[in-house]
Design an enzyme around this catalytic site. Structure first.
Site, short mmCIF file in Angstrom:
data_model
loop_
_atom_site.label_atom_id
_atom_site.label_comp_id
_atom_site.label_asym_id
_atom_site.label_seq_id
_atom_site.Cartn_x
_atom_site.Cartn_y
_atom_site.Cartn_z
CB SER A 50 7.27 6.52 -1.67
OG SER A 50 5.95 6.93 -2.14
CG HIS A 51 2.87 3.77 -1.22
ND1 HIS A 51 3.01 5.46 -1.29
CD2 HIS A 51 1.84 4.37 0.13
CE1 HIS A 51 2.42 6.67 -0.81
NE2 HIS A 51 2.05 5.63 1.05
CG ASP A 191 6.84 9.88 -2.74
OD1 ASP A 191 7.26 9.40 -3.85
OD2 ASP A 191 6.07 10.49 -2.60
#
Length: 344
Positions: A50-51, A191
């Site tokens: 998610s990053h 997420d």
């Protein structure tokens, strides 16, 4: 389907180049593009999906909102013997952090402890890259920030807090640092966004729908409110971060950040508090023997944890890092295609 049908494999250099090129294509300055591409590469490398390159979609959306200054030059101000301030001038936070880091390190080594405040920044990334940079200098690092008011307080149903991450790094003489970085929400916002994107259900303790009911529908969660981790304990920590990294440093709380966005869909705008501590200056009046004893106590603590089968925080991430450095990273083809479209 086979893995080759669903994923592409990229080297870390390819991830960095892709991220930099996308950001430059959308008008970002070279300095900002490099700072952000570096952190996005680190996220993908460590399998923090998610990053990783997913965040390029977030960055470009923020740039298109008209809120973020893609070419802002951060300015540094010496506030006090133990405090340095960086004004991001409504640019992304990462270049501001890099601008102030040398001064923070110098002050921490001179004083034993120092703080850096970053104001008027847009923040979208994890905090562990920042505290790891502090630990690489032999210093203990802490970092925190609010975000948008997506998270309900314990017992509530409407957003008040941000995901409000808290990160900590302890340097170790032989090996990678002890690091944790977690949102005070039950999960990171990204997420839930990835689950919604892929049509996957979420655990019912992550979020509430618009009526305040626990939900397993990721899209309903994004329209409702996230929950804190650990009930009232996570809620109290989230409030602390609003105070320390918002009210204390003269910047926006998560509710104010949400109001400032006014529906534009940009990354949260707020401030950040970073603290660096020199372990050589603590203990018995900076006695080297006291420092060594403290390091030994820390290693005994870590050994007591791992000796019974427990994992240290970030251990999975460090294992992923080694794997990615050897083999490259796997990116879902659908996500990769969406990122490539950003270059059109």
């Amino acid at each position: 389907m086979t893995d080759s049908e669903t994923h592409v494999v990229l080297t870390l250099d390819e991830v960095f180049s892709l991220a930099r090129n996308v950001l430059l294509h959308h008008g970002m300055s070279e300095a900002h593009a490099v700072a952000i591409a570096r952190v996005i590469t680190q996220g993908q490398r460590d399998e923090c999906h998610s990053h990783g390159i997913y965040r390029l979609l977030v960055c470009v959306r923020s740039l298109k909102s008209g809120k973020v200054d893609a070419r802002a030059t951060p300015t540094l101000r010496d506030v006090a013997p133990g405090v340095v301030n960086v004004d991001a001038h409504y640019g992304f936070s990462l270049l501001a952090f890099e601008t102030g880091l040398p001064a923070l390190i110098k002050k921490a080594r001179g004083q034993g402890i120092a703080a850096m405040t970053i104001n008027r920044c847009f923040h979208f990334s994890a905090l562990w890259p920042e505290v790891e940079m502090i630990a690489a200098e032999g210093l203990v690092g802490l970092a925190m920030n609010p975000s948008h008011s997506w998270v309900a307080p314990a017992g509530g149903t409407r957003g008040v807090f941000g995901t409000n991450p808290l990160a900590f790094a302890w340097p170790r003489a032989n090996g990678l640092p002890f690091v944790f970085d977690f949102a005070t929400s039950a999960i990171a916002r990204g997420d839930i966004e990835l689950h919604a994107r892929e049509g996957k259900a979420i655990p019912s303790h992550w979020a509430l729908d618009r009526e305040g009911r626990p939900t397993t529908d990721a899209r309903a969660a994004l329209e409702g409110a996230m929950q804190t981790f650990g009930g009232h304990k996570g809620s109290a920590l989230a409030a602390m971060i609003e105070l320390l990294a918002g009210a204390l440093i003269g910047d926006l709380t998560s509710m104010e950040s949400q109001a400032f966005d006014a529906g534009a869909g940009a990354s949260p705008c707020h401030g950040e508090l970073v603290i660096a501590i020199d372990p050589h200056r603590f203990g018995s009046e900076g006695n080297p023997a006291s420092y060594e004893a403290g390091q030994a106590r820390a290693e005994a603590l870590f050994a007591a944890m791992t000796g019974q089968g427990a994992r240290l925080p970030s251990q999975r991430r460090f294992e992923a890092r080694a794997r990615s450095e050897r083999n490259g990273v796997r990116v879902p083809k659908a996500l990769y295609a969406d990122v490539l479209k950003l270059l059109d």
